[in-house]
Design a protein around this motif. Structure first.
Motif, PDB file in Angstrom:
ATOM      1  N   HIS A  32      33.043 -19.912 -11.350  1.00  0.00           N
ATOM      2  CA  HIS A  32      33.592 -20.643 -12.486  1.00  0.00           C
ATOM      3  C   HIS A  32      35.073 -20.890 -12.228  1.00  0.00           C
ATOM      4  CE1 HIS A  32      30.070 -20.194 -15.104  1.00  0.00           C
ATOM      5  NE2 HIS A  32      29.930 -19.009 -14.510  1.00  0.00           N
ATOM      6  N   LEU A  33      35.458 -22.146 -12.215  1.00  0.00           N
ATOM      7  CA  LEU A  33      36.846 -22.541 -11.983  1.00  0.00           C
ATOM      8  C   LEU A  33      37.487 -22.852 -13.325  1.00  0.00           C
ATOM      9  CD1 LEU A  33      39.161 -23.383 -10.075  1.00  0.00           C
ATOM     10  CD2 LEU A  33      38.112 -25.647  -9.978  1.00  0.00           C
ATOM     11  N   HIS A  34      38.586 -22.177 -13.620  1.00  0.00           N
ATOM     12  CA  HIS A  34      39.322 -22.377 -14.865  1.00  0.00           C
ATOM     13  C   HIS A  34      40.696 -22.942 -14.523  1.00  0.00           C
ATOM     14  CE1 HIS A  34      36.355 -19.915 -16.987  1.00  0.00           C
ATOM     15  NE2 HIS A  34      36.419 -19.108 -15.928  1.00  0.00           N
ATOM     16  N   VAL A  35      41.051 -24.070 -15.137  1.00  0.00           N
ATOM     17  CA  VAL A  35      42.363 -24.678 -14.935  1.00  0.00           C
ATOM     18  C   VAL A  35      42.968 -24.978 -16.291  1.00  0.00           C
ATOM     19  CG1 VAL A  35      41.780 -25.687 -12.699  1.00  0.00           C
ATOM     20  CG2 VAL A  35      41.407 -27.005 -14.761  1.00  0.00           C
ATOM     21  N   ALA A  36      44.254 -25.328 -16.300  1.00  0.00           N
ATOM     22  CA  ALA A  36      44.926 -25.685 -17.537  1.00  0.00           C
ATOM     23  C   ALA A  36      44.315 -26.968 -18.095  1.00  0.00           C
ATOM     24  CB  ALA A  36      46.418 -25.884 -17.283  1.00  0.00           C
ATOM     25  N   GLU A  37      44.380 -27.116 -19.389  1.00  0.00           N
ATOM     26  CA  GLU A  37      43.809 -28.290 -20.054  1.00  0.00           C
ATOM     27  C   GLU A  37      44.408 -29.588 -19.520  1.00  0.00           C
ATOM     28  OE1 GLU A  37      41.119 -30.019 -22.528  1.00  0.00           O
ATOM     29  OE2 GLU A  37      41.394 -27.858 -22.399  1.00  0.00           O
ATOM     30  N   SER A  38      45.691 -29.574 -19.229  1.00  0.00           N
ATOM     31  CA  SER A  38      46.350 -30.795 -18.740  1.00  0.00           C
ATOM     32  C   SER A  38      45.950 -31.134 -17.304  1.00  0.00           C
ATOM     33  CB  SER A  38      47.866 -30.628 -18.822  1.00  0.00           C
ATOM     34  OG  SER A  38      48.283 -29.533 -18.032  1.00  0.00           O
ATOM     35  N   ASP A  39      45.428 -30.177 -16.567  1.00  0.00           N
ATOM     36  CA  ASP A  39      45.021 -30.402 -15.177  1.00  0.00           C
ATOM     37  C   ASP A  39      43.531 -30.683 -15.018  1.00  0.00           C
ATOM     38  OD1 ASP A  39      47.553 -30.067 -14.068  1.00  0.00           O
ATOM     39  OD2 ASP A  39      47.339 -27.895 -14.016  1.00  0.00           O
ATOM     40  N   MET A  40      42.804 -30.692 -16.117  1.00  0.00           N
ATOM     41  CA  MET A  40      41.361 -30.887 -16.033  1.00  0.00           C
ATOM     42  C   MET A  40      41.001 -32.229 -15.385  1.00  0.00           C
ATOM     43  SD  MET A  40      38.578 -29.257 -16.670  1.00  0.00           S
ATOM     44  CE  MET A  40      38.946 -28.062 -17.909  1.00  0.00           C
ATOM     45  N   GLY A  41      41.713 -33.267 -15.722  1.00  0.00           N
ATOM     46  CA  GLY A  41      41.447 -34.584 -15.150  1.00  0.00           C
ATOM     47  C   GLY A  41      41.711 -34.639 -13.659  1.00  0.00           C
ATOM     48  N   ARG A  42      42.684 -33.905 -13.202  1.00  0.00           N
ATOM     49  CA  ARG A  42      42.994 -33.876 -11.769  1.00  0.00           C
ATOM     50  C   ARG A  42      41.887 -33.201 -10.970  1.00  0.00           C
ATOM     51  NH1 ARG A  42      48.290 -34.647 -10.132  1.00  0.00           N
ATOM     52  NH2 ARG A  42      49.730 -35.090 -11.816  1.00  0.00           N
ATOM     53  N   VAL A  43      41.265 -32.189 -11.541  1.00  0.00           N
ATOM     54  CA  VAL A  43      40.225 -31.457 -10.832  1.00  0.00           C
ATOM     55  C   VAL A  43      38.895 -32.215 -10.876  1.00  0.00           C
ATOM     56  CG1 VAL A  43      38.898 -29.315 -10.823  1.00  0.00           C
ATOM     57  CG2 VAL A  43      41.340 -29.244 -11.208  1.00  0.00           C
ATOM     58  N   ILE A  44      38.648 -32.909 -11.972  1.00  0.00           N
ATOM     59  CA  ILE A  44      37.386 -33.652 -12.089  1.00  0.00           C
ATOM     60  C   ILE A  44      37.473 -34.991 -11.368  1.00  0.00           C
ATOM     61  CG2 ILE A  44      35.815 -34.758 -13.697  1.00  0.00           C
ATOM     62  CD1 ILE A  44      36.522 -32.525 -15.685  1.00  0.00           C
ATOM     63  N   GLY A  45      38.562 -35.718 -11.537  1.00  0.00           N
ATOM     64  CA  GLY A  45      38.729 -36.999 -10.864  1.00  0.00           C
ATOM     65  C   GLY A  45      37.964 -38.112 -11.551  1.00  0.00           C
ATOM     66  N   LYS A  46      38.143 -39.316 -11.053  1.00  0.00           N
ATOM     67  CA  LYS A  46      37.453 -40.469 -11.618  1.00  0.00           C
ATOM     68  C   LYS A  46      35.966 -40.374 -11.334  1.00  0.00           C
ATOM     69  CE  LYS A  46      41.199 -43.774 -11.462  1.00  0.00           C
ATOM     70  NZ  LYS A  46      41.662 -45.072 -10.948  1.00  0.00           N
ATOM     71  N   GLN A  47      35.186 -40.448 -12.376  1.00  0.00           N
ATOM     72  CA  GLN A  47      33.730 -40.358 -12.314  1.00  0.00           C
ATOM     73  C   GLN A  47      33.256 -39.085 -11.610  1.00  0.00           C
ATOM     74  OE1 GLN A  47      32.348 -44.002 -10.585  1.00  0.00           O
ATOM     75  NE2 GLN A  47      32.893 -45.201 -12.384  1.00  0.00           N
ATOM     76  N   GLY A  48      34.079 -38.037 -11.635  1.00  0.00           N
ATOM     77  CA  GLY A  48      33.690 -36.753 -11.075  1.00  0.00           C
ATOM     78  C   GLY A  48      33.721 -36.675  -9.568  1.00  0.00           C
ATOM     79  N   ARG A  49      34.413 -37.591  -8.930  1.00  0.00           N
ATOM     80  CA  ARG A  49      34.412 -37.622  -7.462  1.00  0.00           C
ATOM     81  C   ARG A  49      35.075 -36.406  -6.839  1.00  0.00           C
ATOM     82  NH1 ARG A  49      35.721 -43.958  -6.808  1.00  0.00           N
ATOM     83  NH2 ARG A  49      33.598 -44.675  -7.156  1.00  0.00           N
ATOM     84  N   ILE A  50      36.190 -35.951  -7.407  1.00  0.00           N
ATOM     85  CA  ILE A  50      36.876 -34.786  -6.836  1.00  0.00           C
ATOM     86  C   ILE A  50      36.046 -33.533  -7.069  1.00  0.00           C
ATOM     87  CG2 ILE A  50      38.945 -33.354  -6.988  1.00  0.00           C
ATOM     88  CD1 ILE A  50      40.524 -35.896  -7.568  1.00  0.00           C
ATOM     89  N   ALA A  51      35.437 -33.414  -8.246  1.00  0.00           N
ATOM     90  CA  ALA A  51      34.578 -32.263  -8.526  1.00  0.00           C
ATOM     91  C   ALA A  51      33.402 -32.222  -7.551  1.00  0.00           C
ATOM     92  CB  ALA A  51      34.078 -32.315  -9.961  1.00  0.00           C
ATOM     93  N   LYS A  52      32.817 -33.373  -7.273  1.00  0.00           N
ATOM     94  CA  LYS A  52      31.717 -33.434  -6.305  1.00  0.00           C
ATOM     95  C   LYS A  52      32.192 -33.034  -4.922  1.00  0.00           C
ATOM     96  CE  LYS A  52      29.231 -37.114  -8.652  1.00  0.00           C
ATOM     97  NZ  LYS A  52      28.831 -38.537  -8.591  1.00  0.00           N
ATOM     98  N   ALA A  53      33.375 -33.474  -4.537  1.00  0.00           N
ATOM     99  CA  ALA A  53      33.911 -33.134  -3.219  1.00  0.00           C
ATOM    100  C   ALA A  53      34.174 -31.636  -3.100  1.00  0.00           C
ATOM    101  CB  ALA A  53      35.191 -33.921  -2.958  1.00  0.00           C
ATOM    102  N   ILE A  54      34.670 -31.028  -4.157  1.00  0.00           N
ATOM    103  CA  ILE A  54      34.903 -29.581  -4.156  1.00  0.00           C
ATOM    104  C   ILE A  54      33.577 -28.847  -3.964  1.00  0.00           C
ATOM    105  CG2 ILE A  54      35.585 -27.616  -5.591  1.00  0.00           C
ATOM    106  CD1 ILE A  54      37.719 -29.460  -6.843  1.00  0.00           C
ATOM    107  N   ARG A  55      32.553 -29.301  -4.674  1.00  0.00           N
ATOM    108  CA  ARG A  55      31.238 -28.659  -4.557  1.00  0.00           C
ATOM    109  C   ARG A  55      30.661 -28.822  -3.153  1.00  0.00           C
ATOM    110  NH1 ARG A  55      30.515 -30.949 -10.190  1.00  0.00           N
ATOM    111  NH2 ARG A  55      30.805 -29.126 -11.513  1.00  0.00           N
ATOM    112  N   VAL A  56      30.866 -29.991  -2.538  1.00  0.00           N
ATOM    113  CA  VAL A  56      30.359 -30.231  -1.185  1.00  0.00           C
ATOM    114  C   VAL A  56      31.040 -29.301  -0.185  1.00  0.00           C
ATOM    115  CG1 VAL A  56      30.325 -31.915   0.698  1.00  0.00           C
ATOM    116  CG2 VAL A  56      29.617 -32.586  -1.585  1.00  0.00           C
ATOM    117  N   VAL A  57      32.348 -29.159  -0.300  1.00  0.00           N
ATOM    118  CA  VAL A  57      33.086 -28.277   0.611  1.00  0.00           C
ATOM    119  C   VAL A  57      32.636 -26.828   0.437  1.00  0.00           C
ATOM    120  CG1 VAL A  57      35.379 -27.337   1.120  1.00  0.00           C
ATOM    121  CG2 VAL A  57      35.078 -29.787   0.818  1.00  0.00           C
ATOM    122  N   MET A  58      32.449 -26.410  -0.795  1.00  0.00           N
ATOM    123  CA  MET A  58      32.007 -25.032  -1.042  1.00  0.00           C
ATOM    124  C   MET A  58      30.602 -24.795  -0.495  1.00  0.00           C
ATOM    125  SD  MET A  58      34.389 -23.274  -2.403  1.00  0.00           S
ATOM    126  CE  MET A  58      33.503 -21.902  -3.123  1.00  0.00           C
TER     127      MET A  58
END
Length: 74
Positions: A32-58
């Motif tokens: 479970h990854l917890h980030v600040a509320e203001s950084d949530m968009g940076r971790v998720i990215g547009k249409q969840g692309r960054i979140a998907k990339a993080i999951r792929v790397v893991m």
């Protein structure tokens, strides 16, 4: 694995001190990854692309040690 997720997430956010990673008590393969509320968009990215990339790397890192992992962003 936990350190890898922390390193990736801290590189993306503006408040790296507020990034935490916890392991699910029932299932040790769920992180479970917890980030600040203001950084949530940076971790998720547009249409969840960054979140998907993080999951792929893991998943790729877990495959090297014959494990299966999943990442949930809270």
């Amino acid at each position: 694995m936990q350190e890898l997720l922390l390193t990736i997430a801290k590189g993306l956010v503006e408040n790296p001190d507020e990034v935490t990673v916890t392991v699910d008590e029932n299932n040790k393969n769920v992180y479970h990854l917890h980030v600040a509320e203001s950084d949530m968009g940076r971790v998720i990215g547009k249409q969840g692309r960054i979140a998907k990339a993080i999951r792929v790397v893991m998943r790729a890192a877990a495959t090297r040690s014959n494990e299966k992992v999943s990442v949930e962003i809270d």
